[in-house]
Design a protein around this motif. Structure first.
Motif, PDB file in Angstrom:
ATOM      1  N   SER A  70       0.860  -1.186   0.000  1.00 62.51           N
ATOM      2  CA  SER A  70       0.000   0.000   0.000  1.00 62.51           C
ATOM      3  C   SER A  70       0.895   1.235   0.000  1.00 62.51           C
ATOM      4  O   SER A  70       2.092   1.152   0.279  1.00 62.51           O
ATOM      5  CB  SER A  70      -0.929   0.001   1.223  1.00 62.51           C
ATOM      6  OG  SER A  70      -0.178   0.038   2.423  1.00 62.51           O
ATOM      7  N   ASP A  72       0.758   5.543   1.063  1.00 62.96           N
ATOM      8  CA  ASP A  72       0.079   6.684   1.659  1.00 62.96           C
ATOM      9  C   ASP A  72       0.739   7.929   1.087  1.00 62.96           C
ATOM     10  O   ASP A  72       1.798   8.354   1.561  1.00 62.96           O
ATOM     11  CB  ASP A  72       0.188   6.641   3.183  1.00 62.96           C
ATOM     12  CG  ASP A  72      -0.626   7.726   3.863  1.00 62.96           C
ATOM     13  OD1 ASP A  72      -0.908   8.761   3.219  1.00 62.96           O
ATOM     14  OD2 ASP A  72      -0.960   7.541   5.044  1.00 62.96           O
ATOM     15  N   LYS A  75       1.627  10.839   3.339  1.00 64.21           N
ATOM     16  CA  LYS A  75       2.814  10.661   4.175  1.00 64.21           C
ATOM     17  C   LYS A  75       4.058  10.334   3.361  1.00 64.21           C
ATOM     18  O   LYS A  75       5.120  10.079   3.919  1.00 64.21           O
ATOM     19  CB  LYS A  75       2.573   9.549   5.199  1.00 64.21           C
ATOM     20  CG  LYS A  75       1.477   9.866   6.204  1.00 64.21           C
ATOM     21  CD  LYS A  75       1.323   8.742   7.217  1.00 64.21           C
ATOM     22  CE  LYS A  75       0.258   9.087   8.251  1.00 64.21           C
ATOM     23  NZ  LYS A  75       0.093   8.001   9.253  1.00 64.21           N
TER      24      LYS A  75
END
Length: 115
Positions: A70, A72, A75
């Motif tokens: 995954s 983000d 971030k």
């Protein structure tokens, strides 16, 4: 340019879990494909999982159903959740990123699965 720094490796017992992180030096909104690769002693580097900028994923057959990749983008971090770890998962895990046609690599983090 993109600098990548992995973290989260370590020693874990068979059947255990680890989550690897790969922090990028620039926003991952700007980065195309990102992936995790691994290299075990005496073996060639192999693809573990990749994720595109749109979130599409692809996994090596050996980790399907056990690992989840995954990203983000808020971030600027790529992740690899590893469950049901096996001794054969022992390797140095590296992340990479494709940015403007160039591929950048992190230094790697050691994952050791042993009782």
């Amino acid at each position: 340019q993109v600098q990548l720094v992995e973290s989260g490796g370590g020693l874990v017992q068979p059947g255990g879990s680890l989550r690897l992180s790969c922090a990028a030096s620039r926003s991952t909104f700007d980065i195309n494909d990102m992936g995790w690769y691994r290299q075990a002693p005496g073996k060639e580097r192999e693809l573990v999982a990749v994720i595109t900028s749109s979130g599409s994923t692809n996994y090596a057959d050996s980790v399907k159903g056990r690992f989840t990749i995954s990203r983000d983008n808020a971030k600027s971090t790529l992740y690899l959740q590893m469950n049901s770890l096996k001794p054969e998962d022992t390797a140095v895990y590296c992340c990479n990123a494709v940015y403007w046609g160039f591929t950048y690599w992190g230094q790697g983090t050691q994952v050791t699965v042993s009782s």
